[in-house]
Design an enzyme around this catalytic site. Structure first.
Site, short mmCIF file in Angstrom:
data_model
loop_
_atom_site.label_atom_id
_atom_site.label_comp_id
_atom_site.label_asym_id
_atom_site.label_seq_id
_atom_site.Cartn_x
_atom_site.Cartn_y
_atom_site.Cartn_z
N ASP A 131 16.01 -54.28 -13.32
CA ASP A 131 14.83 -53.14 -13.81
C ASP A 131 13.36 -53.13 -13.37
O ASP A 131 11.84 -52.60 -13.61
CB ASP A 131 15.15 -51.99 -14.35
CG ASP A 131 15.38 -52.81 -15.72
OD1 ASP A 131 15.00 -54.16 -15.98
OD2 ASP A 131 14.98 -52.31 -16.91
N ASP A 144 21.26 -53.78 -13.17
CA ASP A 144 20.24 -53.85 -14.31
C ASP A 144 21.05 -52.12 -15.11
O ASP A 144 20.76 -51.20 -14.51
CB ASP A 144 19.44 -53.49 -14.23
CG ASP A 144 18.10 -55.42 -15.29
OD1 ASP A 144 19.77 -55.37 -16.32
OD2 ASP A 144 17.42 -55.30 -15.38
N GLU A 198 15.45 -64.41 -22.55
CA GLU A 198 14.26 -63.76 -22.51
C GLU A 198 12.85 -64.72 -23.36
O GLU A 198 13.19 -63.74 -24.92
CB GLU A 198 13.78 -62.67 -22.30
CG GLU A 198 12.34 -62.62 -20.94
CD GLU A 198 12.33 -61.19 -20.45
OE1 GLU A 198 13.10 -60.27 -20.33
OE2 GLU A 198 11.02 -61.23 -19.85
#
Ligand code: KIV
Length: 263
Positions: free
Chosen positions: A43, A82, A179
């Protein structure tokens, strides 16, 4: 054709795999020529394709459109798509949104969050949809986190991240993605996790790496993050940059310490 069991086998053999974001057919076909194992229809397209300031405005229709385009250009890589912002807030929304992405050509869906995702992951798995759980910096929550910051620093936050990730794997997540977390924490999670862990800004010890395609080709609207490397600087074509990235990941040469956050 790469399947989840192939990624699981790579992890068991201690071999790494590569993942890049992609949003359309032509780049997908170049990526598979470079043997990239996983294509993420991220996304992040909200920012790099649509020019939005975050991923929040991206819709399921946007994701399905780009997933269809990627699927048309791909025969080799595993396609992960996503689930965008608020498209999986309830179990029913989650199943409906996932159906749309899987029918558009995704092989698994990715969702962002922590332990609260466990019921969604269980339901998706029993409905035949594999899931990747994205933890650490979760860009869809930028308005709650007040910016894009390193996550999991300090003993309490680090322990919580590992506990939640392992519980999501237990709930049925086929992959984990972390992340912007300290490299030491990502290494501990990778060692404890039975499912492959993909990292971005999480050091070199994870089972795989992912980068946003535009970042690793050196085309950014803003200043690139610390964890980004421009692979065009060592290649004479886009395919050459994908190959250089793939080989650097497989060989454990990327990311280097200059791309990494410490505890
Ligand atoms: O949307 C995306 O590109 C992502 C990566 C940053 C992992 O989720």
């Amino acid at each position: 054709m790469i399947r989840l069991k192939d990624l699981q086998e790579l992890k068991l053999r201690g071999e790494k795999f590569s993942c890049l974001t992609c949003y359309e057919a032509t780049f997908a076909s170049v990526m598979q020529a470079a043997e990239i194992e996983v294509i993420l229809v991220g996304d992040s397209l909200g920012m790099v394709v649509q020019g939005q300031s975050s991923t929040v405005p991206v819709t399921v229709a946007d994701m399905a459109y780009h997933t269809r385009a990627v699927a048309r250009g791909n025969t080799h890589a595993l396609i992960m798509a996503d689930l965008p912002f608020m498209s999986y807030a309830t179990l029913e929304q989650c199943l409906t949104s996932s159906r749309k992405l899987m029918q558009a050509g995704a092989h698994l869906v990715k969702l962002e969050g922590g332990l609260e995702l466990a019921p969604m992951i269980r339901s998706l798995k029993s409905a035949g949809t594999p899931v990747c759980a994205h933890l650490g910096l979760t860009p869809q929550s930028v308005n709650v986190m007040s910016g894009y910051k390193v996550q999991g620093r300090g003993d309490t936050a680090g322990k919580q991240l590992i506990d939640e990730a392992l519980q999501l794997a237990q709930a049925g997540a086929a992959l984990l993605l972390v992340e912007c977390i300290p490299a030491e924490l990502a290494a501990e999670l990778t060692q404890k996790s039975s499912v492959p862990v993909i990292g971005i800004g999480a050091g070199a010890a994870t089972d795989a790496q992912v980068l946003v395609m535009h970042d690793m080709l050196g085309v950014n609207l803003g200043r690139p993050a610390k964890f980004v490397k421009n692979f065009m600087l060592e290649a004479d074509s886009i395919e050459g940059a994908f190959v250089a990235y793939h080989e650097a990941v497989k060989g454990g040469h990327f990311p280097g310490s200059e791309h990494t956050f410490s505890a």
